[in-house]
Design a protein around this motif. Structure first.
Motif, PDB file in Angstrom:
ATOM      1  N   GLN B 195      10.751  10.778  17.757  1.00 46.04           N
ATOM      2  CA  GLN B 195       9.920  11.118  16.609  1.00 46.04           C
ATOM      3  C   GLN B 195       8.901  12.210  16.955  1.00 46.04           C
ATOM      4  OE1 GLN B 195       8.156   7.392  15.618  1.00 46.04           O
ATOM      5  NE2 GLN B 195      10.120   6.359  15.425  1.00 46.04           N
ATOM      6  N   LEU B 196       8.873  12.631  18.197  1.00 43.66           N
ATOM      7  CA  LEU B 196       7.875  13.617  18.599  1.00 43.66           C
ATOM      8  C   LEU B 196       8.415  15.032  18.380  1.00 43.66           C
ATOM      9  CD1 LEU B 196       6.660  11.928  21.892  1.00 43.66           C
ATOM     10  CD2 LEU B 196       5.363  12.164  19.780  1.00 43.66           C
ATOM     11  N   PRO B 197       7.564  15.968  17.930  1.00 40.76           N
ATOM     12  CA  PRO B 197       8.021  17.338  17.697  1.00 40.76           C
ATOM     13  C   PRO B 197       8.309  18.056  19.019  1.00 40.76           C
ATOM     14  CG  PRO B 197       5.663  17.155  17.325  1.00 40.76           C
ATOM     15  CD  PRO B 197       6.151  15.771  17.588  1.00 40.76           C
ATOM     16  N   LEU B 198       9.095  19.093  18.950  1.00 41.94           N
ATOM     17  CA  LEU B 198       9.498  19.821  20.159  1.00 41.94           C
ATOM     18  C   LEU B 198       8.698  21.106  20.364  1.00 41.94           C
ATOM     19  CD1 LEU B 198      13.366  19.276  19.978  1.00 41.94           C
ATOM     20  CD2 LEU B 198      11.658  18.000  21.291  1.00 41.94           C
ATOM     21  N   ASP B 199       7.907  21.492  19.382  1.00 41.05           N
ATOM     22  CA  ASP B 199       7.021  22.636  19.572  1.00 41.05           C
ATOM     23  C   ASP B 199       5.806  22.165  20.390  1.00 41.05           C
ATOM     24  OD1 ASP B 199       5.854  25.351  18.744  1.00 41.05           O
ATOM     25  OD2 ASP B 199       4.286  23.915  18.168  1.00 41.05           O
ATOM     26  N   PRO B 200       5.474  22.861  21.487  1.00 40.96           N
ATOM     27  CA  PRO B 200       4.400  22.353  22.364  1.00 40.96           C
ATOM     28  C   PRO B 200       3.071  22.108  21.652  1.00 40.96           C
ATOM     29  CG  PRO B 200       5.640  24.066  23.479  1.00 40.96           C
ATOM     30  CD  PRO B 200       6.160  24.018  22.074  1.00 40.96           C
ATOM     31  N   ASP B 201       2.690  23.021  20.749  1.00 39.02           N
ATOM     32  CA  ASP B 201       1.414  22.824  20.053  1.00 39.02           C
ATOM     33  C   ASP B 201       1.478  21.630  19.110  1.00 39.02           C
ATOM     34  OD1 ASP B 201       0.232  24.934  21.343  1.00 39.02           O
ATOM     35  OD2 ASP B 201       0.787  26.395  19.801  1.00 39.02           O
ATOM     36  N   ALA B 202       2.591  21.531  18.383  1.00 37.47           N
ATOM     37  CA  ALA B 202       2.750  20.398  17.464  1.00 37.47           C
ATOM     38  C   ALA B 202       2.842  19.089  18.247  1.00 37.47           C
ATOM     39  CB  ALA B 202       3.997  20.595  16.606  1.00 37.47           C
ATOM     40  N   LEU B 203       3.467  19.150  19.412  1.00 31.79           N
ATOM     41  CA  LEU B 203       3.616  17.958  20.256  1.00 31.79           C
ATOM     42  C   LEU B 203       2.242  17.477  20.739  1.00 31.79           C
ATOM     43  CD1 LEU B 203       5.371  15.994  21.853  1.00 31.79           C
ATOM     44  CD2 LEU B 203       5.683  17.773  23.576  1.00 31.79           C
ATOM     45  N   ARG B 204       1.444  18.424  21.165  1.00 32.67           N
ATOM     46  CA  ARG B 204       0.094  18.060  21.620  1.00 32.67           C
ATOM     47  C   ARG B 204      -0.701  17.432  20.474  1.00 32.67           C
ATOM     48  NH1 ARG B 204      -3.868  22.722  23.912  1.00 32.67           N
ATOM     49  NH2 ARG B 204      -5.836  21.590  23.834  1.00 32.67           N
ATOM     50  N   SER B 205      -0.601  18.039  19.307  1.00 35.68           N
ATOM     51  CA  SER B 205      -1.310  17.527  18.148  1.00 35.68           C
ATOM     52  C   SER B 205      -0.812  16.122  17.789  1.00 35.68           C
ATOM     53  CB  SER B 205      -1.106  18.482  16.976  1.00 35.68           C
ATOM     54  OG  SER B 205      -1.690  17.962  15.826  1.00 35.68           O
ATOM     55  N   ALA B 206       0.508  15.906  17.870  1.00 36.96           N
ATOM     56  CA  ALA B 206       1.074  14.599  17.522  1.00 36.96           C
ATOM     57  C   ALA B 206       0.594  13.525  18.496  1.00 36.96           C
ATOM     58  CB  ALA B 206       2.604  14.680  17.525  1.00 36.96           C
ATOM     59  N   ILE B 207       0.546  13.847  19.776  1.00 34.73           N
ATOM     60  CA  ILE B 207       0.091  12.866  20.777  1.00 34.73           C
ATOM     61  C   ILE B 207      -1.380  12.522  20.537  1.00 34.73           C
ATOM     62  CG2 ILE B 207      -0.429  12.560  23.239  1.00 34.73           C
ATOM     63  CD1 ILE B 207       2.187  14.021  23.856  1.00 34.73           C
ATOM     64  N   VAL B 208      -2.165  13.541  20.258  1.00 42.64           N
ATOM     65  CA  VAL B 208      -3.600  13.294  20.004  1.00 42.64           C
ATOM     66  C   VAL B 208      -3.776  12.424  18.769  1.00 42.64           C
ATOM     67  CG1 VAL B 208      -5.762  14.398  19.320  1.00 42.64           C
ATOM     68  CG2 VAL B 208      -4.406  15.382  21.177  1.00 42.64           C
ATOM     69  N   GLN B 209      -3.042  12.758  17.710  1.00 39.05           N
ATOM     70  CA  GLN B 209      -3.207  12.002  16.468  1.00 39.05           C
ATOM     71  C   GLN B 209      -2.698  10.578  16.614  1.00 39.05           C
ATOM     72  OE1 GLN B 209      -4.817  12.772  13.725  1.00 39.05           O
ATOM     73  NE2 GLN B 209      -5.383  14.706  14.673  1.00 39.05           N
ATOM     74  N   ARG B 210      -1.534  10.435  17.224  1.00 37.39           N
ATOM     75  CA  ARG B 210      -0.897   9.122  17.209  1.00 37.39           C
ATOM     76  C   ARG B 210      -1.411   8.190  18.302  1.00 37.39           C
ATOM     77  NH1 ARG B 210       5.487   7.728  16.696  1.00 37.39           N
ATOM     78  NH2 ARG B 210       5.237   5.488  16.917  1.00 37.39           N
ATOM     79  N   PHE B 211      -1.715   8.741  19.463  1.00 39.84           N
ATOM     80  CA  PHE B 211      -2.035   7.871  20.597  1.00 39.84           C
ATOM     81  C   PHE B 211      -3.473   7.990  21.080  1.00 39.84           C
ATOM     82  CE2 PHE B 211       2.534   8.775  20.846  1.00 39.84           C
ATOM     83  CZ  PHE B 211       3.009   7.482  20.675  1.00 39.84           C
ATOM     84  N   GLU B 212      -4.194   8.994  20.627  1.00 43.99           N
ATOM     85  CA  GLU B 212      -5.582   9.138  21.074  1.00 43.99           C
ATOM     86  C   GLU B 212      -6.552   9.023  19.911  1.00 43.99           C
ATOM     87  OE1 GLU B 212      -5.877  12.735  23.452  1.00 43.99           O
ATOM     88  OE2 GLU B 212      -3.835  12.404  24.133  1.00 43.99           O
ATOM     89  N   GLY B 213      -6.073   8.487  18.800  1.00 45.11           N
ATOM     90  CA  GLY B 213      -6.945   8.262  17.653  1.00 45.11           C
ATOM     91  C   GLY B 213      -7.491   9.542  17.056  1.00 45.11           C
ATOM     92  N   GLY B 214      -6.817  10.648  17.255  1.00 45.50           N
ATOM     93  CA  GLY B 214      -7.243  11.905  16.649  1.00 45.50           C
ATOM     94  C   GLY B 214      -8.319  12.640  17.433  1.00 45.50           C
ATOM     95  N   LYS B 215      -8.792  12.001  18.528  1.00 48.00           N
ATOM     96  CA  LYS B 215      -9.871  12.607  19.313  1.00 48.00           C
ATOM     97  C   LYS B 215      -9.255  13.117  20.619  1.00 48.00           C
ATOM     98  CE  LYS B 215     -14.452  11.166  20.887  1.00 48.00           C
ATOM     99  NZ  LYS B 215     -15.310   9.972  21.008  1.00 48.00           N
TER     100      LYS B 215
END
Lengths: 203, 321
Positions: B195-215
């Motif tokens: 379910q994770l995106p393959l674009d590095p910037d989008a991937l970083r954003s997805a990890i931050v949003q989903r697993f780091e509470g957006g922070k």
């Protein structure tokens, strides 16, 4: 419906007593109740704050463990009490969060397949949004009581212990919360009472 | 199932996910461990953590490479949190990304099958909690490092996130825990990585949003990337993860490193409040070897080394390779 696993079973009182000599024993209590405390905090103030506040809850509990009544086998009311005090400092965030539930549910709706979304579900969601808006406007004491009894499913006795108030006071706060909910939104159904199915399970 | 939910159930479940991820518990573990340590130090001034020399000598009794992984150079490159990624780190991360892109995709986990993963973990200064119950542990094979509590963790993950977790302490006198877990438990494993995106910037954003509470927390992002860089993750995702790490502010190269199992690789590191989150990997194969945390005192305080992995037919078997 809780899909939690009982990671470590045991007697909180005994583990906390043991932790006075061996601090690592406190980790048993923390692991046993971490998921429930985290969810409680996340439900009230969101995941952004839940990491910090859940950690703070267990640190405060660790520092104050010598005050815990080790004859009590269940530390949840005590831990919920500590967490509630920490959440109270974030009252503004909590009100914002509950007031914003409509937007959050709308985002969720946007990702669903409309052909698979039942009419009853849509109606329940609309009611949930209205209830959330009312909860955002409850006073602090009423909101604490409602959360612990309705969402955390503590018994009246345990919720009163968590808040450090008599059971009668808890009942009257709940009654006022229910009355307020009825006044502000008449058609979302009765506020659940937890007295008949107090979930004393561990998570 | 939808029609049975009352509005109160919906509010209890929430419009978003309230379940804590492993990172959340790890943070609490870390804070409690520090509290235990300070508590122990207060009454007993004579008790202290093993010195750097002790760790090096102890490591010498094991593989020489293991000591190299534990010993931290006195003058580490100090990537400040906001600094751009170092050129050396970017180069080695892109090399790993290119290697990953050359690999063939692995099969998804079919119904009735499990992804098996074996990791070796160690915590300095003792465990977060004593493990009780269960059966006596057989020989775990966990590296015996002075001052570390070690364990071997084996997980069998089904496509729905259910499965089995077996934890074997390095101390042979300690009991093993063996737990069956329901669907959705293994939430940061390969099961969800499609379910994770393959674009590095989008991937970083997805990890931050989903697993780091957006922070955003760059050290946490590096740690999550390490978690997702498991051997059976899709090569495209593995490549994207390495490229994403190369964009993290403050990431620096550690040069050649060896993990606790004696495997050679290279390391990258991110500092946060004096602590360093480090990832050791093999840039030629793109395999992630080990994650570790290094405290402000320069000692490794936690490590997690990835070992065997593969798809198996039951939660009782392990891969033969």
């Amino acid at each position: 419906m809780d899909e939690t696993v009982e990671v470590i079973s045991g007697d909180d009182g005994k583990d906390i007593a043991d932790s006075l000599a061996d601090p690592a024993c406190f980790g048993l209590v923390a692991r046993r109740h971490f998921d429930a405390i985290y969810r409680y905090i996340a439900r009230r103030v969101g995941r952004q704050l839940a990491d910090d506040l859940s950690g703070e809850t267990f640190l405060v509990a660790f520092e104050r463990r010598s005050t815990f009544d080790v004859d009590m086998a269940d530390a949840r009311p005590w831990l919920y009490g500590i967490a509630t005090n920490l959440v109270r400092r974030q009252a503004r965030s909590e009100r914002r969060r509950w007031a914003a539930y409509g937007r959050l549910f709308q985002q969720q709706a946007g990702s669903e397949d409309p052909t698979e979304t039942l009419v009853e579900h849509l109606a329940a969601r609309q009611q949930a949004i209205r209830i959330a808006e009312v909860i955002a406007r409850l006073n602090r004491d009423q909101r604490d009581a409602l959360h612990l009894v309705v969402f955390e499913r503590l018994s009246y006795e345990d919720a009163a212990r968590a808040l450090g108030i008599p059971v009668g006071t808890l009942r009257s706060r709940l009654a006022r919360a229910r009355q307020r909910l009825r006044e502000l939104s008449a058609d979302f159904g009765e506020v659940p009472s937890n007295t008949e199915h107090a979930d004393r399970g561990r998570s | 199932m939808m029609s049975s939910q009352s509005p109160w159930d919906l509010l209890r479940t929430g419009p978003d996910d309230f379940d804590p991820g492993p990172r959340s518990w790890a943070k609490v573990e870390g804070r409690l461990r520090q509290a235990y340590t300070s508590h122990r130090r207060r009454p007993k001034a004579t008790r202290r953590r093993p010195s750097r020399r002790t760790i090096l000598v102890g490591g010498a009794a094991l593989a020489a490479g293991m000591a190299a992984a534990i010993a931290v150079p006195l003058a580490l490159p100090s990537g400040s949190p906001g600094a751009p990624p170092s050129a050396a780190a970017v180069a080695v991360l892109h090399e790993a990304a290119n290697a990953a892109e050359q690999q063939l995709s692995s099969e998804p986990i079919a119904p009735g099958r499990f992804l098996y993963l074996k990791t070796y973990e160690g915590n300095a200064g003792g465990s977060i909690y004593p493990i009780r119950g269960g059966s006596p542990a057989p020989e775990s094979g966990a590296p015996a490092l002075p001052g570390f509590t070690t364990l071997v963790r084996q997980v069998w993950v089904a496509a729905d996130g259910s499965g089995r977790e077996r934890v074997t302490p390095g101390d042979p006198s300690a009991p093993t825990s063996d737990t069956r877990v329901p669907a959705g438990t293994f939430t940061t494993t390969i099961v969800y990585t499609d379910q994770l995106p393959l674009d590095p910037d989008a991937l970083r954003s997805a990890i931050v949003q989903r697993f780091e509470g957006g922070k955003a927390n760059n050290a946490a992002t590096l740690q999550f990337a390490g978690t997702f860089l498991q051997p059976d993750a899709a090569p495209q995702l593995r490549a994207a993860l390495y490229r994403m790490i190369a964009t993290l502010p403050g990431v620096v190269s550690l040069g050649p490193k060896t993990d606790v199992l004696g495997r050679a690789g290279v390391g990258v590191s991110i500092s946060e409040h004096g602590n360093r989150t480090q990832l050791i990997f093999d840039p030629e194969s793109s395999a992630v070897l080990q994650e570790q945390l290094v405290g402000s005192d320069g000692h490794v305080s936690h490590y997690l080394a990835y070992s065997t992995s593969g798809i198996v037919n039951s939660a009782k078997t392990i891969p033969t390779n």
